[in-house]
Write an enzyme that holds these catalytic residues in place. Sequence first.
Site, PDB file in Angstrom:
ATOM      1  CD  GLU A 192      53.149 -30.304 -20.386  1.00 45.05           C
ATOM      2  OE1 GLU A 192      54.366 -30.030 -20.298  1.00 45.05           O
ATOM      3  OE2 GLU A 192      52.449 -29.986 -21.357  1.00 45.05           O
ATOM      4  CB  THR A 200      54.350 -20.575 -24.108  1.00 43.67           C
ATOM      5  OG1 THR A 200      55.329 -21.535 -24.539  1.00 43.67           O
ATOM      6  CG2 THR A 200      54.988 -19.191 -24.087  1.00 43.67           C
ATOM      7  N   GLY A 203      67.497  -7.652 -28.672  1.00 47.11           N
ATOM      8  CA  GLY A 203      66.309  -7.895 -29.480  1.00 47.11           C
ATOM      9  C   GLY A 203      65.268  -6.819 -29.265  1.00 47.11           C
ATOM     10  CG  LEU A 249      60.304  -3.423 -28.241  1.00 48.93           C
ATOM     11  CD1 LEU A 249      59.567  -2.676 -29.345  1.00 48.93           C
ATOM     12  CD2 LEU A 249      61.582  -2.684 -27.858  1.00 48.93           C
ATOM     13  CD  GLU A 250      54.587  -7.719 -24.636  1.00 42.80           C
ATOM     14  OE1 GLU A 250      54.564  -8.546 -23.690  1.00 42.80           O
ATOM     15  OE2 GLU A 250      53.898  -7.859 -25.667  1.00 42.80           O
ATOM     16  CG  ASP A 264      53.990 -21.117 -30.150  1.00 48.71           C
ATOM     17  OD1 ASP A 264      52.897 -20.719 -30.584  1.00 48.71           O
ATOM     18  OD2 ASP A 264      54.597 -20.568 -29.209  1.00 48.71           O
ATOM     19  CG  HIS A 303      30.955  10.496 -26.590  1.00 44.72           C
ATOM     20  ND1 HIS A 303      32.150  10.929 -27.111  1.00 44.72           N
ATOM     21  CD2 HIS A 303      30.647  11.335 -25.567  1.00 44.72           C
ATOM     22  CE1 HIS A 303      32.546  11.996 -26.441  1.00 44.72           C
ATOM     23  NE2 HIS A 303      31.660  12.266 -25.497  1.00 44.72           N
TER      24      HIS A 303
END
Length: 457
Positions: A34, A41, A176, A182-183, A307, A440
């Site tokens: 590492e 991420t 973007g 958007l978050e 990724d 419910h």
Amino acid sequence: MSKHFDAIIIGAGQAGPSLAGRLTAAGKTVALIERKLFGGTCVNTGCMPTKAMVASAYAIHTARRGAEYGMVTGAVSVDFARVMARKEKVRLDARSGVESWLKSMKNCTVFEGHARFESPTEVRVGDQLISGDEIFINTGGRAAVPDFPGVDEVPYLTNTSVMDLSELPEHLVIIGGSYIGLEFAQMFRRFGSEVTVIEKAQRLIGREDPDVSDAIRDILEKEGVHIRLSAECIRFARHKDGVAAGVDCTSGAPEVIGSHVLLATGRRPNTDDLGLDKAGVKTDARGNIEVDDFLRSSVPHIFAMGDCNGRGAFTHTAYNDFEIVAANLLDNDPRRVTDRIPTYALYIDPPLGRAGMTESDARKSGRKLMIGTRPMTRVGRAVEKGETQGFIKVLVDADTEEILGASILGTGGDEAIQSILDVMYAKRPYTTITRAVHIHPTVSELIPTVFGDLSPA
């Protein structure tokens, strides 16, 4: 002389540590490398810290609505330093947990430094050369910085550096209009920033159906987020009040002045500095490592997970990559990448839970469709919570009764989608859900009702 291991894992993101655990438990010696932050991420700049901030934004937003619930309070103010401190504790605790686990793992040697291939079997870390029978690349990705005019002449934030802000932006301009952008747009608006989202396309999150995109735009604009679409010529210049972002939209001011600019225009794989050419590992035009259905690269003993392989850009797909590799190598279980059903969430409030095809994709497939919808205003749980924005939509193949996809934009949508996903994996018809009895009052209890109200489309 190099030190030899049964396996080398490059990167301590979502897939790497878990694979190290399986391999060492099977009696193999493992080197894990590492170069920066343990946890990748998700732990450091993605899921965990951002969702901690989303949680703070949700609590603040709910407090402002207190009168609706019978709560009497004074004006709600935001202590941004405490928001960021809470976020920091979440990510540091997670990071240290991953690091401690790896460094205490029997038969696992942790190297801290930049890994580069010297040959198909050898990797150099600093002045140390190690070799392995099998090598697993789990190097993740980073923010892509587009070559917009003037971008190198102004200060800008990415999804990584925005995590280290010490002051609340007065006006955050986000380039973007997709998931990451958007978050951040909604959370910073709730923290008190003025927020403008600039998107080149004609609508937000173009990957989604237009009805989903339009509903999300409506949610954000009702909270005061400014949306600028069809931005044909995005450009930047310094301004006395921060940064001037050129838009050139068909309507509206030709530029927006922001105190801060966040670039949220996608990500790129961390593969360009690994020396992959020396290993003979092929990449595509975007830099993703090309892999087969079992995540083997062009070199059979070298695998790519997460990724960096372009086969999914989510924590859950990275973890599934680990599961696929471990199943094939250790369990004699031929699991494949193509076995998985696309699924993900957008964590605005309310969240969007997605599984399978969009309506647009289903129509392009040429199948005969049945569609069921239900607005969240008709979901008892949403009404009781006072959170009625959004809707449920399900797609079914009319001939086979197979569930093709679903979108749940609404309170609990990220959780409720799982019950649909499980039936899809079981390859059961939609009637499996219509005959189920759900608890419910929940959001999930309306899912059988939506499937029961399917109409030809």
